[in-house]
Write an enzyme that holds these catalytic residues in place. Structure first.
Site, PDB file in Angstrom:
ATOM      1  N   GLY A 210       0.864  -1.182   0.000  1.00 21.60           N
ATOM      2  CA  GLY A 210       0.000   0.000   0.000  1.00 21.60           C
ATOM      3  C   GLY A 210       0.896   1.226   0.000  1.00 21.60           C
ATOM      4  O   GLY A 210       2.098   1.149  -0.284  1.00 21.60           O
TER       5      GLY A 210
ATOM      6  N   ALA B 244       2.156   2.985   2.412  1.00 22.09           N
ATOM      7  CA  ALA B 244       3.264   2.983   3.373  1.00 22.09           C
ATOM      8  C   ALA B 244       4.410   2.122   2.859  1.00 22.09           C
ATOM      9  O   ALA B 244       5.571   2.545   2.860  1.00 22.09           O
ATOM     10  CB  ALA B 244       2.779   2.491   4.735  1.00 22.09           C
TER      11      ALA B 244
ATOM     12  N   THR C  65      -5.151   1.033   0.226  1.00 26.79           N
ATOM     13  CA  THR C  65      -4.716   2.241  -0.482  1.00 26.79           C
ATOM     14  C   THR C  65      -5.419   2.379  -1.828  1.00 26.79           C
ATOM     15  O   THR C  65      -5.905   3.448  -2.185  1.00 26.79           O
ATOM     16  CB  THR C  65      -3.183   2.194  -0.702  1.00 26.79           C
ATOM     17  OG1 THR C  65      -2.552   2.210   0.585  1.00 26.79           O
ATOM     18  CG2 THR C  65      -2.699   3.360  -1.536  1.00 26.79           C
TER      19      THR C  65
ATOM     20  N   GLU D 143     -13.634  17.749   3.808  1.00 27.72           N
ATOM     21  CA  GLU D 143     -14.237  16.551   4.421  1.00 27.72           C
ATOM     22  C   GLU D 143     -14.564  16.853   5.876  1.00 27.72           C
ATOM     23  O   GLU D 143     -14.138  17.879   6.430  1.00 27.72           O
ATOM     24  CB  GLU D 143     -13.302  15.344   4.277  1.00 27.72           C
ATOM     25  CG  GLU D 143     -13.274  14.820   2.843  1.00 27.72           C
ATOM     26  CD  GLU D 143     -12.401  13.603   2.646  1.00 27.72           C
ATOM     27  OE1 GLU D 143     -11.890  13.060   3.623  1.00 27.72           O
ATOM     28  OE2 GLU D 143     -12.215  13.224   1.471  1.00 27.72           O
TER      29      GLU D 143
ATOM     30  N   ASP E 269      -2.632  -9.204   9.455  1.00 29.32           N
ATOM     31  CA  ASP E 269      -1.482 -10.122   9.431  1.00 29.32           C
ATOM     32  C   ASP E 269      -0.237  -9.514  10.080  1.00 29.32           C
ATOM     33  O   ASP E 269       0.540 -10.219  10.731  1.00 29.32           O
ATOM     34  CB  ASP E 269      -1.130 -10.508   7.989  1.00 29.32           C
ATOM     35  CG  ASP E 269      -2.218 -11.320   7.317  1.00 29.32           C
ATOM     36  OD1 ASP E 269      -3.107 -11.833   8.027  1.00 29.32           O
ATOM     37  OD2 ASP E 269      -2.181 -11.446   6.086  1.00 29.32           O
TER      38      ASP E 269
ATOM     39  N   HIS F  23     -16.897   3.788   9.012  1.00 29.91           N
ATOM     40  CA  HIS F  23     -17.239   4.900   8.110  1.00 29.91           C
ATOM     41  C   HIS F  23     -18.755   5.027   8.096  1.00 29.91           C
ATOM     42  O   HIS F  23     -19.458   4.020   7.965  1.00 29.91           O
ATOM     43  CB  HIS F  23     -16.712   4.613   6.701  1.00 29.91           C
ATOM     44  CG  HIS F  23     -16.695   5.829   5.835  1.00 29.91           C
ATOM     45  ND1 HIS F  23     -17.829   6.425   5.362  1.00 29.91           N
ATOM     46  CD2 HIS F  23     -15.663   6.591   5.371  1.00 29.91           C
ATOM     47  CE1 HIS F  23     -17.509   7.482   4.636  1.00 29.91           C
ATOM     48  NE2 HIS F  23     -16.185   7.604   4.634  1.00 29.91           N
TER      49      HIS F  23
ATOM     50  N   ARG G 261     -16.109  11.758  12.245  1.00 26.87           N
ATOM     51  CA  ARG G 261     -16.654  10.526  11.684  1.00 26.87           C
ATOM     52  C   ARG G 261     -17.311   9.627  12.725  1.00 26.87           C
ATOM     53  O   ARG G 261     -18.346   9.014  12.470  1.00 26.87           O
ATOM     54  CB  ARG G 261     -15.509   9.791  10.999  1.00 26.87           C
ATOM     55  CG  ARG G 261     -15.932   8.756  10.055  1.00 26.87           C
ATOM     56  CD  ARG G 261     -14.739   8.273   9.280  1.00 26.87           C
ATOM     57  NE  ARG G 261     -14.477   9.092   8.127  1.00 26.87           N
ATOM     58  CZ  ARG G 261     -13.471   8.879   7.287  1.00 26.87           C
ATOM     59  NH1 ARG G 261     -12.635   7.875   7.487  1.00 26.87           N
ATOM     60  NH2 ARG G 261     -13.298   9.646   6.240  1.00 26.87           N
TER      61      ARG G 261
ATOM     62  N   HIS H 232     -13.982   0.372   8.836  1.00 21.69           N
ATOM     63  CA  HIS H 232     -13.221   1.111   7.811  1.00 21.69           C
ATOM     64  C   HIS H 232     -11.741   1.221   8.130  1.00 21.69           C
ATOM     65  O   HIS H 232     -10.901   0.969   7.270  1.00 21.69           O
ATOM     66  CB  HIS H 232     -13.849   2.501   7.699  1.00 21.69           C
ATOM     67  CG  HIS H 232     -13.263   3.368   6.640  1.00 21.69           C
ATOM     68  ND1 HIS H 232     -13.299   3.024   5.311  1.00 21.69           N
ATOM     69  CD2 HIS H 232     -12.639   4.579   6.689  1.00 21.69           C
ATOM     70  CE1 HIS H 232     -12.720   3.976   4.589  1.00 21.69           C
ATOM     71  NE2 HIS H 232     -12.294   4.925   5.413  1.00 21.69           N
TER      72      HIS H 232
ATOM     73  N   GLU I  17      -1.431   1.846   8.287  1.00 20.96           N
ATOM     74  CA  GLU I  17      -2.561   1.435   9.124  1.00 20.96           C
ATOM     75  C   GLU I  17      -2.173   0.355  10.128  1.00 20.96           C
ATOM     76  O   GLU I  17      -2.800   0.216  11.180  1.00 20.96           O
ATOM     77  CB  GLU I  17      -3.717   0.973   8.221  1.00 20.96           C
ATOM     78  CG  GLU I  17      -5.009   0.787   8.996  1.00 20.96           C
ATOM     79  CD  GLU I  17      -6.243   0.657   8.125  1.00 20.96           C
ATOM     80  OE1 GLU I  17      -6.196   1.024   6.932  1.00 20.96           O
ATOM     81  OE2 GLU I  17      -7.267   0.181   8.659  1.00 20.96           O
TER      82      GLU I  17
ATOM     83  N   ARG J 186      -9.832   8.776  13.805  1.00 23.53           N
ATOM     84  CA  ARG J 186      -8.997   9.400  12.775  1.00 23.53           C
ATOM     85  C   ARG J 186      -9.759  10.480  12.008  1.00 23.53           C
ATOM     86  O   ARG J 186     -10.914  10.289  11.617  1.00 23.53           O
ATOM     87  CB  ARG J 186      -8.523   8.332  11.779  1.00 23.53           C
ATOM     88  CG  ARG J 186      -7.782   8.903  10.598  1.00 23.53           C
ATOM     89  CD  ARG J 186      -7.243   7.811   9.711  1.00 23.53           C
ATOM     90  NE  ARG J 186      -8.273   7.035   9.083  1.00 23.53           N
ATOM     91  CZ  ARG J 186      -8.808   7.316   7.906  1.00 23.53           C
ATOM     92  NH1 ARG J 186      -8.425   8.373   7.221  1.00 23.53           N
ATOM     93  NH2 ARG J 186      -9.732   6.528   7.387  1.00 23.53           N
TER      94      ARG J 186
ATOM     95  N   LEU K 218      -3.785   8.042   4.493  1.00 29.77           N
ATOM     96  CA  LEU K 218      -2.779   7.978   3.424  1.00 29.77           C
ATOM     97  C   LEU K 218      -1.576   8.812   3.848  1.00 29.77           C
ATOM     98  O   LEU K 218      -0.424   8.421   3.668  1.00 29.77           O
ATOM     99  CB  LEU K 218      -3.373   8.518   2.121  1.00 29.77           C
ATOM    100  CG  LEU K 218      -4.488   7.672   1.487  1.00 29.77           C
ATOM    101  CD1 LEU K 218      -5.120   8.410   0.315  1.00 29.77           C
ATOM    102  CD2 LEU K 218      -3.948   6.313   1.020  1.00 29.77           C
TER     103      LEU K 218
END
Ligand code: FAD
Ligand code: SIN
Length: 516
Positions: free
Chosen positions: A11, A13, A42, A117, A214, A235, A279, A347, A371, A382, A388
């Site tokens: 992703g 990161a 991502t 947002e 994982d 979300h 959120r 989310h 993440e 968050r 991101l």
């Protein structure tokens, strides 16, 4: 001397860190990804990436300090202020890095187009392809990683599933992974876990199938401290049909509103910022509304974007959100004229492997970013489009730290998690997802958490779960143990039996049975 670095995850990161690390001739980088390069959270990111840029590219009056203040406020006061300062201050450098690797953000004239947002005090969300930001970032970074792999500047293995971080004398010595049906070992001085989140813990999630905790599982087995796992963000607006398509918060940023079955907007009664409240507040507002079926309404909640189309003119939604326009139409919805049924869906996990500001975990040589990590920036909830950014900023810091010669591993206070006891019971992933959705989603209480803890222990005691299932099961146990320990409501963690704040300190765990 060559330092061997294994980056696990492709992703933002992992890809960004791998690219930066591969620019130093003294570092040999191997990237492992269990899926294809586009199988990541991502890739699916829609809204964008938050950053206050210099050089006339920010909204008038917006500042890095305002971004930091919004991040702390959304985090319900539990964010680590220094981590937040770093996140916001280094955002512009991160965006410059993405541009250097070919990411192109949408523009409005000579400056980038900036979206708004929830809980942001100014428009500061950079986006690509309208609502295809993650796909744009993933494609550009992946192309550069593939180019460098072909040039022999790094090694890339897709379809490679990390099973374990290996240690020698308590420090990282390599990884064990499965590839092409065989087990492999790779020696390394450092491992960066960039394995993303764990939306697959819940029945309804915006996350793709690879989000199975994982990295958390591997870090746990290696003895790393984990923290903040009670804070799982739902979300507010996933389409309430199979697939749980995310309807970006940027749609509410453009003026879409939430309505109940009678057409009434209910969020203005819940928070002064209404649909643009943090959120966790909006997700809880919807969950409570759905649970109560208030005001003679049927408990359904709808996102009304028709007001945006009406206000901005025909064709606006298709232009600004081309991917959502196509995907909603494919599911039989015309959102220019029809409200969309929505519900909260799992989310983003604020918690993860505890790290310091340089991505170091408590295990020498083991880094985590994105993440999978808990840097402390997100506190209890968050802020939109900061994820991101977190992967970008802290992935880069981990690489700089490694190349500067990593110092000692940080020490984090943590409690040992009790081993599983009780009867043994066979594991089933769908049952796990149902259990977690019932007991540990948006609205929680001690009784249901206790029932869940007992069932999770029974599955764990049986010891039959392997691979992703074992990681999900361990993650579920840790999440539930954390949620039981925090007897208060704060941010994304809401206990109907403890609705007040009591200022519990950080909840962190260590595995007493870890290999060392
Ligand atoms: P990911 O992008 O999830 O990548 C994880 C990688 O690890 C994958 O390549 C995966 O295959 C690999 N991996 C996992 N386990 C293993 C293993 N065992 N072995 C080998 N490889 C493994 N955030 C924002 O800031 N803005 C947004 O607009 C936004 N929109 C979102 C929309 C959706 C639908 C979703 C799901 C998330 C969104 N988020 C957004 C959150 C954000 O996308 C993620 O938090 C972020 O992309 C995580 O990046 P990452 O690099 O940490 O992990
Ligand atoms: C969205 O587009 O609503 C997701 C943004 C995020 O998760 O930060």
């Amino acid at each position: 001397m060559t330092t061997r670095l294994v980056v696990v995850g492709a992703g933002i990161a992992g890809l960004y860190a791998a690219l930066l690390a591969s620019e130093d001739r003294g570092t040999h980088v191997t990237v492992l990804s269990k899926g294809r390069l586009e199988q990541s959270n991502t890739y699916y990111a829609q809204g964008g990436i938050a950053a206050v840029l210099g050089g006339g590219e920010a909204a008038p009056g917006d500042t890095v300090g305002a971004h930091a203040a919004d991040t702390v406020a959304a985090g319900a006061g539990l964010s680590d202020p220094e981590a937040v300062r770093v996140l916001c201050a280094e955002a512009a450098a991160g965006i410059a890095g993405l541009r250097r690797f070919g990411v192109q953000f949408d523009a409005a004239g000579p400056a980038p187009a900036l979206g708004l947002e929830a809980a942001h005090s100014a428009p500061r969300i950079l986006h690509a392809g309208g609502d295809a930001t993650g796909a744009g970032i993933s494609a550009a970074l992946s192309a550069e990683v593939l180019r460098r792999a072909r040039a022999g500047l790094l090694t890339l293995r897709t379809g490679a599933f990390l099973e374990a971080v290996e240690l020698a004398s308590g420090a990282v010595s390599g990884v064990r992974f499965r590839h092409d049906g065989k087990e492999h070992r790779l020696r390394a001085e450092a491992v960066l876990l960039a394995t993303g989140g764990a939306g697959q813990l819940f029945e309804h999630t915006t996350n793709p199938s690879v989000a199975t905790a994982d990295g958390l599982g591997a870090a746990w087995r290696a003895g790393a401290v984990v923290r903040d796992l009670e804070f799982f963000q739902f979300h507010p607006t996933a389409l309430a049909v199979p697939g749980n398509l995310l309807i970006s918060e940027a749609v509410r940023g453009e003026g879409a509103v939430l309505r109940d079955g009678t057409g009434r907007r209910f969020m203005p009664d819940v928070h002064p910022l209404a649909e643009l409240a943090p959120r966790d507040v909006v997700a809880r507002g919807i969950a409570q509304h759905r649970a109560a079926g208030r005001d003679g309404a049927d408990g359904e909640v709808y996102l009304d974007a028709t007001v945006v189309e009406a206000g901005q003119g025909a064709g606006f939604l298709a232009r600004r959100f081309p991917t959502l326009h196509r995907l909603t139409a494919g599911l039989g919805f015309d959102w220019t004229s029809q409200w969309l049924p929505v519900a909260p869906a799992a989310h983003y996990w604020m918690g993860g492997v505890a790290t310091d500001l340089n991505g170091r975990t408590s295990v020498p040589g083991l880094y985590a970013a994105g993440e999978a990590a808990a840097t402390g920036v997100h506190g209890a909830n968050r802020l939109a489009s900061n994820s991101l950014l977190e992967g970008l900023v802290f992935g880069a810091r981990a690489v700089r730290d490694l190349q500067a010669g990593a110092g000692p591993a940080p020490v984090f206070a943590a409690l040992p998690l009790e081993p599983a006891r009780g009867e043994r019971s066979g594991f089933d992933r769908m049952e796990l997802r149902r259990l977690m959705s019932d007991a540990a989603a948006v609205l929680r209480d001690g009784d249901r958490l206790a029932v869940a803890a007992k069932q999770l222990d029974m599955w764990q005691a049986r010891g039959s779960a392997t691979g992703e299932d074992a990681n999900l099961l361990q993650a579920g146990r840790l999440l539930v143990a954390s949620a039981r320990r925090r007897e208060e409501s704060v941010g994304a963690h809401f206990r109907t039996d403890f609705q007040h704040r009591n200022h519990t300190g950080p909840v962190a765990w260590i595995n007493p049975g870890a290999a060392s």
